[in-house]
Design a protein around this motif. Structure first.
Motif, PDB file in Angstrom:
ATOM      1  N   TYR A  91       0.855  -1.183   0.000  1.00  0.00           N
ATOM      2  CA  TYR A  91       0.000   0.000   0.000  1.00  0.00           C
ATOM      3  C   TYR A  91       0.893   1.237   0.000  1.00  0.00           C
ATOM      4  CZ  TYR A  91      -3.725  -3.245   1.429  1.00  0.00           C
ATOM      5  OH  TYR A  91      -4.613  -4.293   1.499  1.00  0.00           O
ATOM      6  N   HIS A  92       0.283   2.357  -0.312  1.00  0.00           N
ATOM      7  CA  HIS A  92       0.976   3.643  -0.238  1.00  0.00           C
ATOM      8  C   HIS A  92       0.212   4.527   0.734  1.00  0.00           C
ATOM      9  CE1 HIS A  92       3.593   2.941  -3.815  1.00  0.00           C
ATOM     10  NE2 HIS A  92       2.616   2.104  -4.102  1.00  0.00           N
ATOM     11  N   TYR A  93       0.957   5.142   1.646  1.00  0.00           N
ATOM     12  CA  TYR A  93       0.339   5.971   2.680  1.00  0.00           C
ATOM     13  C   TYR A  93       0.862   7.396   2.553  1.00  0.00           C
ATOM     14  CZ  TYR A  93      -0.545   8.003   7.285  1.00  0.00           C
ATOM     15  OH  TYR A  93      -0.937   8.824   8.306  1.00  0.00           O
ATOM     16  N   ASP A  94      -0.072   8.354   2.603  1.00  0.00           N
ATOM     17  CA  ASP A  94       0.336   9.757   2.534  1.00  0.00           C
ATOM     18  C   ASP A  94      -0.670  10.624   3.290  1.00  0.00           C
ATOM     19  OD1 ASP A  94       1.733  12.071   1.772  1.00  0.00           O
ATOM     20  OD2 ASP A  94       0.490  12.337  -0.009  1.00  0.00           O
ATOM     21  N   GLN A  95      -0.224  11.180   4.411  1.00  0.00           N
ATOM     22  CA  GLN A  95      -0.982  12.156   5.196  1.00  0.00           C
ATOM     23  C   GLN A  95      -2.394  11.665   5.544  1.00  0.00           C
ATOM     24  OE1 GLN A  95      -0.199  16.398   4.143  1.00  0.00           O
ATOM     25  NE2 GLN A  95       0.574  15.558   2.212  1.00  0.00           N
ATOM     26  N   GLY A  96      -2.449  10.437   6.061  1.00  0.00           N
ATOM     27  CA  GLY A  96      -3.711   9.902   6.547  1.00  0.00           C
ATOM     28  C   GLY A  96      -4.538   9.174   5.511  1.00  0.00           C
ATOM     29  N   VAL A  97      -4.073   9.096   4.279  1.00  0.00           N
ATOM     30  CA  VAL A  97      -4.820   8.424   3.210  1.00  0.00           C
ATOM     31  C   VAL A  97      -4.025   7.216   2.742  1.00  0.00           C
ATOM     32  CG1 VAL A  97      -5.951   8.696   0.976  1.00  0.00           C
ATOM     33  CG2 VAL A  97      -5.767  10.664   2.515  1.00  0.00           C
ATOM     34  N   TRP A  98      -4.714   6.106   2.582  1.00  0.00           N
ATOM     35  CA  TRP A  98      -4.107   4.875   2.107  1.00  0.00           C
ATOM     36  C   TRP A  98      -4.510   4.633   0.654  1.00  0.00           C
ATOM     37  CZ3 TRP A  98      -0.975   1.676   5.219  1.00  0.00           C
ATOM     38  CH2 TRP A  98      -0.848   2.082   6.544  1.00  0.00           C
ATOM     39  N   TYR A  99      -3.517   4.257  -0.162  1.00  0.00           N
ATOM     40  CA  TYR A  99      -3.739   4.028  -1.589  1.00  0.00           C
ATOM     41  C   TYR A  99      -3.299   2.611  -1.957  1.00  0.00           C
ATOM     42  CZ  TYR A  99      -3.899   9.161  -1.853  1.00  0.00           C
ATOM     43  OH  TYR A  99      -4.193  10.492  -1.660  1.00  0.00           O
ATOM     44  N   ALA A 100      -3.993   2.064  -2.953  1.00  0.00           N
ATOM     45  CA  ALA A 100      -3.597   0.792  -3.545  1.00  0.00           C
ATOM     46  C   ALA A 100      -3.356   1.024  -5.029  1.00  0.00           C
ATOM     47  CB  ALA A 100      -4.688  -0.259  -3.346  1.00  0.00           C
ATOM     48  N   PRO A 101      -2.316   0.383  -5.606  1.00  0.00           N
ATOM     49  CA  PRO A 101      -2.066   0.557  -7.044  1.00  0.00           C
ATOM     50  C   PRO A 101      -3.265   0.105  -7.864  1.00  0.00           C
ATOM     51  CG  PRO A 101      -0.197  -0.502  -5.973  1.00  0.00           C
ATOM     52  CD  PRO A 101      -1.306  -0.500  -4.973  1.00  0.00           C
ATOM     53  N   SER A 102      -3.596   0.892  -8.886  1.00  0.00           N
ATOM     54  CA  SER A 102      -4.678   0.537  -9.798  1.00  0.00           C
ATOM     55  C   SER A 102      -4.247   0.897 -11.217  1.00  0.00           C
ATOM     56  CB  SER A 102      -5.979   1.265  -9.421  1.00  0.00           C
ATOM     57  OG  SER A 102      -5.806   2.667  -9.483  1.00  0.00           O
TER      58      SER A 102
END
Length: 319
Positions: free
Chosen positions: A205-216
């Motif tokens: 996952y990628h985390y940045d300033q309280g938001v979690w992202y998944a590659p799409s």
């Protein structure tokens, strides 16, 4: 003899008088004719002014445009020939204005694609309201083993819904945590350089300033925080919530628990009160109660000290 002379004199007198009479008549006639001629001069017919049959303006008038190409305006006006003593103009004038250059094509839609560029940030933002939000969370509500429920649970459909506070309905209004926060389903073409990679159960996952992202495909999509994900920092706007046993930190729908010098994502604890919920919740009606559901987690609308809040509900099978 005398009689002849007298007769001649009479004849001469008659001739003289006749001549005088003729002269008088001629004078009178001349005077009347002069007056008529004078009046006739005042009403002399004006010369007819005849315009050409067609007066044609130049087919195009070119004005320079901003791009140097010019704006062409065909403006042909045709006037018919004059008739009689008065010039006649057509009742209608056909003018055609055709502007082809310097054309602005504006397409206003509900979707906004905004390119935000900075020294370190390049994000392609899709604010479409019909995005698919996946609110399936791999979490279960943790039972609160310290506090005993004083109120009987709400029973419906073979399940018990436990809450410490009585049900108090208020509309579900998703909360916005600011410009750096994005709801689940938000798509970003690229991430800021401040984003870090966090591996949870062999998934990155990628985390940045309280938001979690998944590659799409073609970028990254904001997703619910994975339980067990650990980060060194959480946003300053995180809210401290008391679970009855230990304080948790709540931000953007995610719960964190202090783990040494780091913060670990944990499931919500039953009975926890929060002020706001993010986008992605689903209002579900169970019997006479309307909950807000996020994946496996149910939130009951309540009111505490006159303020609207949400309580994490413990759902158990009714045996």
């Amino acid at each position: 003899m005398k009689s002849i002379k007298k007769t001649l004199r009479q004849i001469a007198l008659i001739c003289l008088m006749g001549s005088f009479f003729l002269i008088s008549i001629d004078s009178i006639a001349q005077r009347r004719g002069g007056g008529a001629a004078h009046r006739g001069g005042a009403t002399q017919a004006r010369p007819v002014q005849t315009r050409p049959a067609n007066q044609t303006r130049p087919a195009t008038q070119t004005r320079p445009g901003s791009n140097g190409a010019g704006v062409k305006r065909p403006a042909t006006t045709t006037r018919p020939a004059s008739t009689g003593n008065k010039a006649t103009r057509p009742s209608t004038v056909n003018r055609t204005n055709n502007r082809n250059s310097n054309t602005v094509n504006r397409n206003n839609t509900g979707n906004r694609n905004t390119n935000i560029s900075g020294n370190n940030i390049n994000r392609n933002v899709d604010r479409s309201r019909d995005i698919t939000i996946n609110n399936n969370r791999n979490t279960v509500v943790r039972r609160n083993t310290v506090v005993v429920y004083a109120r009987p649970p709400y029973r419906y459909g073979g399940y018990r819904y436990n809450a410490y506070h009585p049900y108090y309905f208020h509309p579900y209004t998703p909360y916005y945590w600011g410009p750096v926060w994005h709801p689940w389903g938000f798509f970003a073409a690229t991430l800021a350089v401040t984003a870090i990679v966090v591996s949870v159960e062999s998934t990155q996952y990628h985390y940045d300033q309280g938001v979690w992202y998944a590659p799409s495909s073609g970028g990254y999509t904001a997703v619910p925080a994975p339980v067990g994900g650990t980060v060194n920092n959480i946003p300053n706007g995180a809210e401290t919530v008391n679970t009855g046993t230990v304080n948790n930190y709540y931000y953007g729908g995610t719960y964190y628990e202090k783990d040494g010098s780091s913060y670990k994502v944990v499931p919500p604890t039953a009975g926890t009160l929060v002020d706001n919920l993010p986008e992605g919740g689903e209002e579900v009606t169970i019997g006479d109660v309307k909950y807000v559901k996020f994946g496996e987690t149910y939130y009951q609308p309540v009111q505490v000290d006159g303020k609207s809040k949400y309580e994490v509900v413990l759902v158990e099978e009714d045996k």
